[in-house]
Design a protein around this motif. Sequence first.
Motif, PDB file in Angstrom:
ATOM      1  N   UNK A 111      16.431   0.235   7.380  1.00  0.00           N
ATOM      2  CA  UNK A 111      15.923   1.385   6.652  1.00  0.00           C
ATOM      3  C   UNK A 111      16.444   2.641   7.312  1.00  0.00           C
ATOM      4  N   UNK A 112      16.599   3.697   6.535  1.00  0.00           N
ATOM      5  CA  UNK A 112      17.020   4.988   7.072  1.00  0.00           C
ATOM      6  C   UNK A 112      15.870   5.962   6.881  1.00  0.00           C
ATOM      7  N   UNK A 113      15.545   6.682   7.946  1.00  0.00           N
ATOM      8  CA  UNK A 113      14.387   7.577   7.937  1.00  0.00           C
ATOM      9  C   UNK A 113      14.825   8.986   8.291  1.00  0.00           C
ATOM     10  N   UNK A 114      14.305   9.954   7.534  1.00  0.00           N
ATOM     11  CA  UNK A 114      14.644  11.362   7.698  1.00  0.00           C
ATOM     12  C   UNK A 114      13.591  12.009   8.596  1.00  0.00           C
ATOM     13  N   UNK A 115      14.009  12.402   9.799  1.00  0.00           N
ATOM     14  CA  UNK A 115      13.067  12.976  10.766  1.00  0.00           C
ATOM     15  C   UNK A 115      13.070  14.500  10.753  1.00  0.00           C
ATOM     16  N   UNK A 116      13.677  15.111   9.717  1.00  0.00           N
ATOM     17  CA  UNK A 116      13.795  16.572   9.710  1.00  0.00           C
ATOM     18  C   UNK A 116      12.442  17.268   9.711  1.00  0.00           C
ATOM     19  N   UNK A 117      11.453  16.691   9.096  1.00  0.00           N
ATOM     20  CA  UNK A 117      10.101  17.234   9.164  1.00  0.00           C
ATOM     21  C   UNK A 117       9.367  16.416  10.226  1.00  0.00           C
ATOM     22  N   UNK A 128      20.519  12.063  18.972  1.00  0.00           N
ATOM     23  CA  UNK A 128      19.479  11.889  19.991  1.00  0.00           C
ATOM     24  C   UNK A 128      18.128  12.535  19.683  1.00  0.00           C
ATOM     25  N   UNK A 129      18.107  13.761  19.160  1.00  0.00           N
ATOM     26  CA  UNK A 129      16.814  14.409  18.869  1.00  0.00           C
ATOM     27  C   UNK A 129      16.073  13.697  17.751  1.00  0.00           C
ATOM     28  N   UNK A 130      16.811  13.212  16.761  1.00  0.00           N
ATOM     29  CA  UNK A 130      16.189  12.495  15.643  1.00  0.00           C
ATOM     30  C   UNK A 130      15.615  11.160  16.120  1.00  0.00           C
ATOM     31  N   UNK A 131      16.371  10.452  16.939  1.00  0.00           N
ATOM     32  CA  UNK A 131      15.894   9.173  17.478  1.00  0.00           C
ATOM     33  C   UNK A 131      14.638   9.405  18.319  1.00  0.00           C
ATOM     34  N   UNK A 132      14.623  10.464  19.112  1.00  0.00           N
ATOM     35  CA  UNK A 132      13.454  10.752  19.955  1.00  0.00           C
ATOM     36  C   UNK A 132      12.223  11.053  19.097  1.00  0.00           C
ATOM     37  N   UNK A 133      12.381  11.780  17.986  1.00  0.00           N
ATOM     38  CA  UNK A 133      11.239  12.044  17.089  1.00  0.00           C
ATOM     39  C   UNK A 133      10.658  10.746  16.541  1.00  0.00           C
ATOM     40  N   UNK A 134      11.538   9.860  16.090  1.00  0.00           N
ATOM     41  CA  UNK A 134      11.071   8.592  15.531  1.00  0.00           C
ATOM     42  C   UNK A 134      10.429   7.736  16.625  1.00  0.00           C
TER      43      UNK A 134
END
Length: 129
Positions: free
Chosen positions: A57-63, A89-95
């Motif tokens: 699955x692909x997840x959008x971490x922008x919010x 890296x920042x997106x992976x860290x949010x998830x």
Amino acid sequence: MNSPLPHTPQVEVVVSDCSAADAGSLFAELCRRFGSDRATDEAPHEAASGRPTMWTGTFDTSAAPGPSRRTAPSPHLSGPVTAELQGEPRAVERLRRALDETFVVHQLGVVAGDQEVDVELRLESRKPA
């Protein structure tokens, strides 16, 4: 002139070494918190061939997710689940932080490149308080 690359908020999640039900619980939790290419009610299915199955699955971490407002108990996993997170890296860290709020997370490995990181995790259910 070098300009910084824009932040890419999408994280690809590959789930394996678990049942379809556990993969579904994990994806449902991520869909609750992030936009996704998966429908919230899309249930993973086992492969009929008896070969190992992987779900993506692909997840959008922008919010960035807000504080957890869970009214239901955390999802239960019948056993450990292996999840590979790949993205900026920042997106992976949010998830990853969202997973930390819901599951017990053990980092098994990390491979960092110039613009992406690939993190392998083992997720387990939290013990009831």
